[in-house]
Design an enzyme around this catalytic site. Sequence first.
Site, PDB file in Angstrom:
ATOM      1  N   ARG A  14      -4.531  10.889   4.572  1.00  0.00           N
ATOM      2  CA  ARG A  14      -3.470  11.870   4.767  1.00  0.00           C
ATOM      3  C   ARG A  14      -2.349  11.736   3.758  1.00  0.00           C
ATOM      4  O   ARG A  14      -1.680  12.706   3.431  1.00  0.00           O
ATOM      5  CB  ARG A  14      -2.868  11.708   6.157  1.00  0.00           C
ATOM      6  CG  ARG A  14      -3.801  11.913   7.305  1.00  0.00           C
ATOM      7  CD  ARG A  14      -3.024  11.737   8.577  1.00  0.00           C
ATOM      8  NE  ARG A  14      -1.764  12.458   8.449  1.00  0.00           N
ATOM      9  CZ  ARG A  14      -1.563  13.682   8.870  1.00  0.00           C
ATOM     10  NH1 ARG A  14      -2.513  14.327   9.477  1.00  0.00           N
ATOM     11  NH2 ARG A  14      -0.393  14.270   8.687  1.00  0.00           N
ATOM     12  N   ILE A  32       8.076   6.563  17.105  1.00  0.00           N
ATOM     13  CA  ILE A  32       7.773   7.288  15.859  1.00  0.00           C
ATOM     14  C   ILE A  32       6.545   8.185  16.029  1.00  0.00           C
ATOM     15  O   ILE A  32       6.604   9.375  15.738  1.00  0.00           O
ATOM     16  CB  ILE A  32       7.545   6.316  14.675  1.00  0.00           C
ATOM     17  CG1 ILE A  32       8.671   5.284  14.597  1.00  0.00           C
ATOM     18  CG2 ILE A  32       7.389   7.083  13.362  1.00  0.00           C
ATOM     19  CD1 ILE A  32      10.027   5.819  14.221  1.00  0.00           C
ATOM     20  N   LYS A  70       0.832  -1.208   0.000  1.00  0.00           N
ATOM     21  CA  LYS A  70       0.000   0.000   0.000  1.00  0.00           C
ATOM     22  C   LYS A  70       0.866   1.257   0.000  1.00  0.00           C
ATOM     23  O   LYS A  70       0.676   2.163  -0.806  1.00  0.00           O
ATOM     24  CB  LYS A  70      -0.899   0.009   1.252  1.00  0.00           C
ATOM     25  CG  LYS A  70      -1.602   1.339   1.483  1.00  0.00           C
ATOM     26  CD  LYS A  70      -2.484   1.333   2.702  1.00  0.00           C
ATOM     27  CE  LYS A  70      -1.784   1.674   3.995  1.00  0.00           C
ATOM     28  NZ  LYS A  70      -1.441   3.115   4.130  1.00  0.00           N
ATOM     29  N   ASN A  71       1.838   1.299   0.925  1.00  0.00           N
ATOM     30  CA  ASN A  71       2.596   2.535   1.109  1.00  0.00           C
ATOM     31  C   ASN A  71       3.552   2.819  -0.041  1.00  0.00           C
ATOM     32  O   ASN A  71       4.115   3.906  -0.116  1.00  0.00           O
ATOM     33  CB  ASN A  71       3.354   2.508   2.442  1.00  0.00           C
ATOM     34  CG  ASN A  71       2.393   2.690   3.610  1.00  0.00           C
ATOM     35  OD1 ASN A  71       1.206   2.969   3.407  1.00  0.00           O
ATOM     36  ND2 ASN A  71       2.905   2.518   4.826  1.00  0.00           N
ATOM     37  N   ASP A 111      -5.291  12.697  13.244  1.00  0.00           N
ATOM     38  CA  ASP A 111      -5.942  11.392  13.166  1.00  0.00           C
ATOM     39  C   ASP A 111      -5.634  10.612  14.433  1.00  0.00           C
ATOM     40  O   ASP A 111      -5.160  11.178  15.409  1.00  0.00           O
ATOM     41  CB  ASP A 111      -5.525  10.620  11.913  1.00  0.00           C
ATOM     42  CG  ASP A 111      -4.053  10.302  11.881  1.00  0.00           C
ATOM     43  OD1 ASP A 111      -3.386  10.432  12.936  1.00  0.00           O
ATOM     44  OD2 ASP A 111      -3.556   9.911  10.821  1.00  0.00           O
ATOM     45  N   ASP A 170       4.488   0.377  12.102  1.00  0.00           N
ATOM     46  CA  ASP A 170       3.296  -0.302  11.570  1.00  0.00           C
ATOM     47  C   ASP A 170       3.214  -1.769  11.995  1.00  0.00           C
ATOM     48  O   ASP A 170       2.149  -2.376  11.916  1.00  0.00           O
ATOM     49  CB  ASP A 170       3.269  -0.208  10.030  1.00  0.00           C
ATOM     50  CG  ASP A 170       2.999   1.216   9.558  1.00  0.00           C
ATOM     51  OD1 ASP A 170       2.743   2.088  10.399  1.00  0.00           O
ATOM     52  OD2 ASP A 170       3.052   1.453   8.334  1.00  0.00           O
TER      53      ASP A 170
HETATM   54  C1  UD1 Z   1       4.511   6.662   6.598  1.00  0.00           C
HETATM   55  C2  UD1 Z   1       3.553   5.501   6.441  1.00  0.00           C
HETATM   56  C3  UD1 Z   1       3.061   5.011   7.786  1.00  0.00           C
HETATM   57  C4  UD1 Z   1       4.229   4.688   8.695  1.00  0.00           C
HETATM   58  C5  UD1 Z   1       5.183   5.869   8.760  1.00  0.00           C
HETATM   59  C6  UD1 Z   1       6.449   5.578   9.547  1.00  0.00           C
HETATM   60  C7  UD1 Z   1       2.472   5.934   4.325  1.00  0.00           C
HETATM   61  C8  UD1 Z   1       1.221   6.278   3.608  1.00  0.00           C
HETATM   62  N1  UD1 Z   1       2.414   5.942   5.661  1.00  0.00           N
HETATM   63  O1  UD1 Z   1       3.777   7.743   7.182  1.00  0.00           O
HETATM   64  O2  UD1 Z   1       2.261   3.857   7.578  1.00  0.00           O
HETATM   65  O3  UD1 Z   1       3.759   4.394   9.973  1.00  0.00           O
HETATM   66  O4  UD1 Z   1       5.589   6.265   7.437  1.00  0.00           O
HETATM   67  O5  UD1 Z   1       7.119   4.502   9.006  1.00  0.00           O
HETATM   68  O6  UD1 Z   1       3.478   5.624   3.715  1.00  0.00           O
HETATM   69  N2  UD1 Z   1       6.876  14.347  11.109  1.00  0.00           N
HETATM   70  C9  UD1 Z   1       7.012  15.677  11.431  1.00  0.00           C
HETATM   71  N3  UD1 Z   1       6.972  16.590  10.421  1.00  0.00           N
HETATM   72  C10 UD1 Z   1       6.818  16.239   9.102  1.00  0.00           C
HETATM   73  C11 UD1 Z   1       6.695  14.874   8.803  1.00  0.00           C
HETATM   74  C12 UD1 Z   1       6.715  13.936   9.829  1.00  0.00           C
HETATM   75  O7  UD1 Z   1       7.152  16.036  12.578  1.00  0.00           O
HETATM   76  O8  UD1 Z   1       6.809  17.123   8.241  1.00  0.00           O
HETATM   77  C13 UD1 Z   1       6.927  13.331  12.197  1.00  0.00           C
HETATM   78  C14 UD1 Z   1       5.624  12.566  12.344  1.00  0.00           C
HETATM   79  O9  UD1 Z   1       4.714  13.263  13.155  1.00  0.00           O
HETATM   80  C15 UD1 Z   1       6.090  11.290  12.977  1.00  0.00           C
HETATM   81  C16 UD1 Z   1       7.459  11.062  12.325  1.00  0.00           C
HETATM   82  O10 UD1 Z   1       7.862  12.346  11.832  1.00  0.00           O
HETATM   83  O11 UD1 Z   1       6.266  11.456  14.357  1.00  0.00           O
HETATM   84  C17 UD1 Z   1       7.475  10.056  11.206  1.00  0.00           C
HETATM   85  O12 UD1 Z   1       6.501  10.365  10.241  1.00  0.00           O
HETATM   86  P1  UD1 Z   1       6.692   9.977   8.711  1.00  0.00           P
HETATM   87  O13 UD1 Z   1       7.861   9.089   8.558  1.00  0.00           O
HETATM   88  O14 UD1 Z   1       6.643  11.230   7.909  1.00  0.00           O
HETATM   89  O15 UD1 Z   1       5.385   9.119   8.430  1.00  0.00           O
HETATM   90  P2  UD1 Z   1       4.393   9.213   7.205  1.00  0.00           P
HETATM   91  O16 UD1 Z   1       5.148   9.440   5.936  1.00  0.00           O
HETATM   92  O17 UD1 Z   1       3.277  10.142   7.541  1.00  0.00           O
END
Ligand code: UD1
Length: 410
Positions: free
Chosen positions: A87, A321, A17-18, A111, A299
């Site tokens: 998202r 995370i 999916k991701n 969320d 995950d």
């Molecule tokens: C993706 C995955 C999700 C997985 C996550 C971590 C998809 C659709 N989703 O989510 O299933 O759990 O990676 O492996 O691929 N953060 C910030 N600022 C930002 C971006 C992120 O503070 O601009 C923080 C987030 O709040 C979180 C951490 O960084 O605490 C990691 O988030 P991130 O790796 O960006 O996760 P996603 O890409 O949203």
Amino acid sequence: MQGSGPLNGVVPIGGAKNSALKLMAASLLAEGSTSLLNVPDIADVAIMGELLEAMGVQIERVGNRIDIDVPAELDPVAPYSLVERMRASIVVLGPLLARLGRARVAMPGGDDFGSRPIDMHLQGLEQLGATFSHEHGDITGKADRLVGAEVLLEFPSVGATENLMMAAVLARGTTIIENAAREPEITDLANFLSQMGATIDGLGTSRLTVEGVEVLRPTTYTVIPDRVEAATFLSAVAVCGGELLLKGARSDHMEMLIRKLQEMGMSLAAEPSGLRVEVRNRLRAVDISTLPYPGLATDYKPFLVTALCVAEGAGMVTENIFAGRFRYIDELVRMGAEIRAEGRHAVVRGVERLSGAPVRAHDIRAGAALVVAGLAAEGETIISDAHHVDRGYEDLAGKLSSVGALVTRT
Ligand code: UD1
């Protein structure tokens, strides 16, 4: 669903999916017809499809292949009605800015994981020359032509790395992303972009170097298998016992998970056609700590917690995370699990058997973990809001029942 005995047989693991969602967004970078193979038939992919269609793209699904026809002109808008449902829609921002120099994307709300900021996405894109304004809940981005830059991420964010990589491939000059995320889905995206004509170095490392090119061409590409779906079935065997072949699963994408499960007493072996897993005895508890790849994925956590619920002994679980990713624990406790959670930590003390109960799915993985918990429970478990599970799984109930689990989807 009913508590189930040992599971036996072969389960095909679908496309990730991701990864599929990001490849769909990346297809916006090239005019013409891109085909993606091994795309799971799940609700999130359908939402990404709707989002692209709203921009003027034509999408057709034939089995697990989707054909994405991207016109020369696009309406670069991601409305709240779709971003709110998923998202991950935010990953269209980079490709739209790179290809058209403008984009309007609704700000994602909070969320069940707690607040999920996108500051790193925006700061990185600003370093490539984009400017942003916020109005009426939307972010409007503009850039004449993005220009390569050195971007140091504060945290190896998966989404920010992807957005930046997709922006950088059409930027003028060289972009270096330092502290980049290294998840297999990032490498999949980089491979896809390279096949479209992009130049990306450092795949699988935390320093990605992107040499911008003038234009990308559409291509045909096969999505990697879903390591989280594989983890779901691994946890099902963990709690039910039995022997499964996870057909197509890539053990090289799940090394830390495999090591943890072996520590718990599972037997796992990579085979040419997939990953074989066997469990004959009750598992032992271990401690778990989530980290960016190659650490244990956040995950996987709901599945590991569920396995700990019925393992021998107690395990400490630490979430590094996402701050608030423990809500499903209250549901597990309704099923008789012994868990104490505080802040980022939870201590899970294994019980002999869970007890079936009505519970609620709060998100994709938590919902699927409750399905697994139901297999380890005496009596009937009814999971409401199961539509969350459909966002990320193609026929989870069907696949589980084909190997002996007593699950039905109503
Ligand atoms: C993706 C995955 C999700 C997985 C996550 C971590 C998809 C659709 N989703 O989510 O299933 O759990 O990676 O492996 O691929 N953060 C910030 N600022 C930002 C971006 C992120 O503070 O601009 C923080 C987030 O709040 C979180 C951490 O960084 O605490 C990691 O988030 P991130 O790796 O960006 O996760 P996603 O890409 O949203």
